[in-house]
Design an enzyme around this catalytic site. Structure first.
Site, PDB file in Angstrom:
ATOM      1  N   GLU A 161       0.835  -1.202   0.000  1.00 56.61           N
ATOM      2  CA  GLU A 161       0.000   0.000   0.000  1.00 56.61           C
ATOM      3  C   GLU A 161       0.870   1.252   0.000  1.00 56.61           C
ATOM      4  O   GLU A 161       2.026   1.228   0.452  1.00 56.61           O
ATOM      5  CB  GLU A 161      -0.876  -0.035   1.272  1.00 56.61           C
ATOM      6  CG  GLU A 161      -1.803   1.157   1.424  1.00 56.61           C
ATOM      7  CD  GLU A 161      -2.844   0.987   2.527  1.00 56.61           C
ATOM      8  OE1 GLU A 161      -2.715   0.059   3.357  1.00 56.61           O
ATOM      9  OE2 GLU A 161      -3.796   1.792   2.548  1.00 56.61           O
ATOM     10  N   ASN A 173     -12.177  -1.639  -0.619  1.00 59.05           N
ATOM     11  CA  ASN A 173     -11.424  -2.222   0.498  1.00 59.05           C
ATOM     12  C   ASN A 173     -12.110  -1.830   1.806  1.00 59.05           C
ATOM     13  O   ASN A 173     -12.445  -0.649   2.001  1.00 59.05           O
ATOM     14  CB  ASN A 173      -9.993  -1.654   0.498  1.00 59.05           C
ATOM     15  CG  ASN A 173      -9.243  -1.970   1.781  1.00 59.05           C
ATOM     16  OD1 ASN A 173      -8.793  -3.099   1.979  1.00 59.05           O
ATOM     17  ND2 ASN A 173      -9.129  -0.995   2.677  1.00 59.05           N
ATOM     18  N   GLU A 174     -12.290  -2.787   2.673  1.00 59.10           N
ATOM     19  CA  GLU A 174     -12.900  -2.532   3.989  1.00 59.10           C
ATOM     20  C   GLU A 174     -14.010  -1.488   3.858  1.00 59.10           C
ATOM     21  O   GLU A 174     -13.999  -0.438   4.509  1.00 59.10           O
ATOM     22  CB  GLU A 174     -11.837  -2.114   5.016  1.00 59.10           C
ATOM     23  CG  GLU A 174     -10.876  -3.243   5.328  1.00 59.10           C
ATOM     24  CD  GLU A 174      -9.932  -3.005   6.515  1.00 59.10           C
ATOM     25  OE1 GLU A 174      -9.961  -1.933   7.122  1.00 59.10           O
ATOM     26  OE2 GLU A 174      -9.162  -3.945   6.817  1.00 59.10           O
ATOM     27  N   TYR A 232      -6.092  -9.162  11.330  1.00 60.96           N
ATOM     28  CA  TYR A 232      -4.884  -8.662  11.998  1.00 60.96           C
ATOM     29  C   TYR A 232      -4.786  -9.294  13.380  1.00 60.96           C
ATOM     30  O   TYR A 232      -5.812  -9.550  14.028  1.00 60.96           O
ATOM     31  CB  TYR A 232      -4.904  -7.129  12.066  1.00 60.96           C
ATOM     32  CG  TYR A 232      -4.605  -6.523  10.703  1.00 60.96           C
ATOM     33  CD1 TYR A 232      -3.314  -6.515  10.207  1.00 60.96           C
ATOM     34  CD2 TYR A 232      -5.624  -6.007   9.903  1.00 60.96           C
ATOM     35  CE1 TYR A 232      -3.025  -5.990   8.947  1.00 60.96           C
ATOM     36  CE2 TYR A 232      -5.344  -5.486   8.644  1.00 60.96           C
ATOM     37  CZ  TYR A 232      -4.037  -5.488   8.172  1.00 60.96           C
ATOM     38  OH  TYR A 232      -3.749  -4.986   6.925  1.00 60.96           O
ATOM     39  N   GLU A 261      -5.772  -9.334   3.458  1.00 59.37           N
ATOM     40  CA  GLU A 261      -4.791  -8.679   4.340  1.00 59.37           C
ATOM     41  C   GLU A 261      -4.738  -9.505   5.608  1.00 59.37           C
ATOM     42  O   GLU A 261      -5.789  -9.802   6.198  1.00 59.37           O
ATOM     43  CB  GLU A 261      -5.239  -7.259   4.734  1.00 59.37           C
ATOM     44  CG  GLU A 261      -5.243  -6.275   3.600  1.00 59.37           C
ATOM     45  CD  GLU A 261      -5.670  -4.859   4.027  1.00 59.37           C
ATOM     46  OE1 GLU A 261      -5.583  -4.518   5.231  1.00 59.37           O
ATOM     47  OE2 GLU A 261      -6.102  -4.115   3.146  1.00 59.37           O
ATOM     48  N   GLN A 301       2.397  -5.982   5.442  1.00 59.67           N
ATOM     49  CA  GLN A 301       2.536  -5.616   4.046  1.00 59.67           C
ATOM     50  C   GLN A 301       3.986  -5.874   3.631  1.00 59.67           C
ATOM     51  O   GLN A 301       4.902  -5.635   4.427  1.00 59.67           O
ATOM     52  CB  GLN A 301       2.221  -4.156   3.852  1.00 59.67           C
ATOM     53  CG  GLN A 301       0.819  -3.752   4.247  1.00 59.67           C
ATOM     54  CD  GLN A 301       0.471  -2.334   3.765  1.00 59.67           C
ATOM     55  OE1 GLN A 301       1.187  -1.674   3.036  1.00 59.67           O
ATOM     56  NE2 GLN A 301      -0.684  -1.873   4.206  1.00 59.67           N
TER      57      GLN A 301
HETATM   58  O1  AHR Z   1      -2.641  -2.577   6.358  1.00 65.04           O
HETATM   59  C1  AHR Z   1      -2.975  -1.378   6.975  1.00 65.04           C
HETATM   60  C2  AHR Z   1      -4.473  -1.068   6.897  1.00 65.04           C
HETATM   61  O2  AHR Z   1      -5.182  -2.014   7.624  1.00 65.04           O
HETATM   62  C3  AHR Z   1      -5.094  -1.127   5.524  1.00 65.04           C
HETATM   63  O3  AHR Z   1      -4.949   0.061   4.822  1.00 65.04           O
HETATM   64  C4  AHR Z   1      -6.540  -1.378   5.830  1.00 65.04           C
HETATM   65  O4  AHR Z   1      -7.203  -2.064   4.808  1.00 65.04           O
HETATM   66  C5  AHR Z   1      -6.498  -2.154   7.135  1.00 65.04           C
HETATM   67  O5  AHR Z   1      -7.385  -1.676   8.070  1.00 65.04           O
END
Ligand code: AHR
Length: 490
Positions: free
Chosen positions: A25, A171-172, A237, A288, A335
């Protein structure tokens, strides 16, 4: 003694190489410095793209790179990033408190993918964009005829279409991608898909999903016709304790949070099974994923140190992906360079590989193989707690196995996540006998060990000796260690 039985005769599905994908990103030093340095940089580069990080990705056979975000994607207007570089506008980077020079745009991204040998995956702007802008980007990239957009691409140096296959529709979108409710996103998705698909293109569309059942089910129910979807995405995450100064308890507690990705995959696949009446397979993409430590939260570039612990957790996540190879069609770590759970880190000219890079390398032999079922018996457990505070008896061994198409080579990856105790293991192969076995191990004197500019190879794989007899391998796994074994079969 932990006992693994690898059922070579009980395949799950082909492990798509795409499960070992990447996400890059416009955030912190991922694109600028990590991948793009510009063609006037003293850092060795090819047409502005950094040679060392790209060579590292190529060595991993990086299958796919998702770009330009992330949250950045829903505020990105692709026209800003094409044409002569010095004429491109400088914009605000809304989400990551920065300015965007637009020196790295569509052509540079395609060049990066080609240099790395990866498929491009572009995430479109739904939040602040329009179907016209999105469909125009697909036409600019992929159209072979004589329209103005195709001519423009040619004028910018690429007469041949780029052939971008994967397109994310936002995205999201429940968050930074427009704060949609799931039914509103479904209507918006349908409108975008109508114009993206309407041009008879060989492209695959990725719809934005979410963890938990509510978003996915309402979205799919409202969408109705699932012929417009090829994949549904989820993000995961993983957070628990400091990047380096974590306690032993936090080490163990990180695992139940990581293994939550299994529930995410199963939930998304279940929702798809409920609503998919198309007869087509619609896959789950973990678009992600990765560890996100407090160190990154205090840094707008989301930079964090990456330890051996992160690599072990990545391997446990890979085991989940391999086990669900029938459902997961792609997964991209967040990332690639310098951000969150990255594979490479840079400081000016210096570049080093993180332990997570080495976990990718140890799992590489699974790519394209058939995942096979395995049984884990007599595995010791440690007590851990999930994010909901519930106690979990966490098995100290995580593993997955696969076999190549010819049935000649099996791959077994396994780790001992215990911080202090070794774990002796026997691995019995059912349905094959061993001609030869070789192995590599990733470990260090402490799970907190990490690489950096002064010690770029403190954590790196080494050869590991296995005892191989007839149908059984024996290994004494040291604490906090990951092993990848390649077994030639008779
Ligand atoms: O990876 C960092 C951020 O985390 C991304 O931009 C987003 O999609 C997620 O919340």
């Amino acid at each position: 003694m932990a006992k693994l039985t690898v059922r070579l005769d009980d395949p799950i599905a082909t492990i798509s190489p795409m499960l070992y994908g990447h996400f890059a990103e416009h955030l912190g030093r991922c694109i600028y410095e990590g991948l793009w340095v510009g063609d006037d940089s003293p850092i060795p580069n090819t047409r502005g793209i950094r040679n060392d990080t790209v060579a590292a990705l190529r060595k991993l056979a990086a299958p796919v790179i998702r770009w330009p975000g992330g949250c950045f994607a829903d505020d990105y207007h692709w026209r800003d990033g094409v044409g002569p570089r010095h004429q491109r506008p400088r914009r605000m980077n809304l989400w990551w408190h920065d300015e965007e020079p637009n020196h790295f745009g569509t052509h540079e991204f395609i060049d990066l993918c080609r240099q790395a040998g990866a498929e491009p995956y572009i995430c479109l702007n739904v939040g602040s964009g329009s179907p016209e802008e999105a469909a125009g980007w697909v036409e600019y990239c992929n159209y072979a005829g004589d329209t103005s957009r195709a001519r423009e691409r040619a004028a910018h140096g690429h007469p041949e279409p780029f052939g971008v296959r994967y397109w994310g529709v936002g995205n999201e979108n429940w968050g930074c991608g427009g704060r949609f409710a799931p039914d509103d996103y479904a209507r918006e998705y349908r409108r975008f898909a109508c114009y993206l698909r309407g041009r008879g293109r060989a492209i695959e569309l990725i719809a934005c999903g979410h963890t938990g059942p509510d978003w996915n089910r309402t979205f799919l129910d409202t969408l109705g016709d699932l012929n417009t979807i090829d994949h549904l995405s989820v993000h995961r995450y993983i957070k628990c304790g400091d990047a380096v100064d974590f306690s032993d308890t936090e080490h163990y507690n990180l695992y139940p949070r990581a293994l939550q990705v299994e529930a995410d995959i199963v939930e998304a696949a279940t929702a798809l099974a409920l609503y998919n009446r198309t007869g087509r397979h619609i896959g789950v993409i973990v678009d992600e994923w990765g560890v996100w430590h407090p160190e990154a939260r205090g840094d707008s570039g989301l930079y964090q140190r990456n330890t051996l612990r992160d690599a072990l957790v990545a391997a446990a996540v890979f085991d989940v992906f391999n086990r669900h190879a029938d459902k997961v069609t792609m997964a991209n770590i967040a990332q690639t360079i310098n951000v969150l759970q990255c594979l490479c880190q840079t400081q000016g000219e210096a570049m080093w590989l993180t332990p997570t890079y080495h976990a990718f390398d140890l799992y590489k032999p699974h790519m394209g193989n058939a995942a096979v079922r395995l049984d884990l018996d007599d595995v010791p457990t440690v007590e851990a707690r999930g994010a909901d505070g519930r106690a979990v008896a966490l098995p100290v061994v995580s593993a997955s196995a696969s076999v190549d198409e010819a049935g000649k080579t099996a791959v077994v990856t396994l780790q001992n996540l215990h911080l202090a105790e070794p774990c002796p293991c026997t691995i019995r192969l059912r349905g094959g006998s061993i001609a030869k076995a070789t192995a590599r191990i990733l470990t260090a004197s402490d799970a907190r060990d990490h690489n950096g500019p002064d010690a770029p190879a403190k954590v790196k794989p080494k050869r590991f000796k296995l005892d191989a007899r007839a149908t059984t391998l024996r290994a004494a796994l040291p604490p906090h260690a990951l092993v990848s074994a390649k077994v030639s079969l008779r």
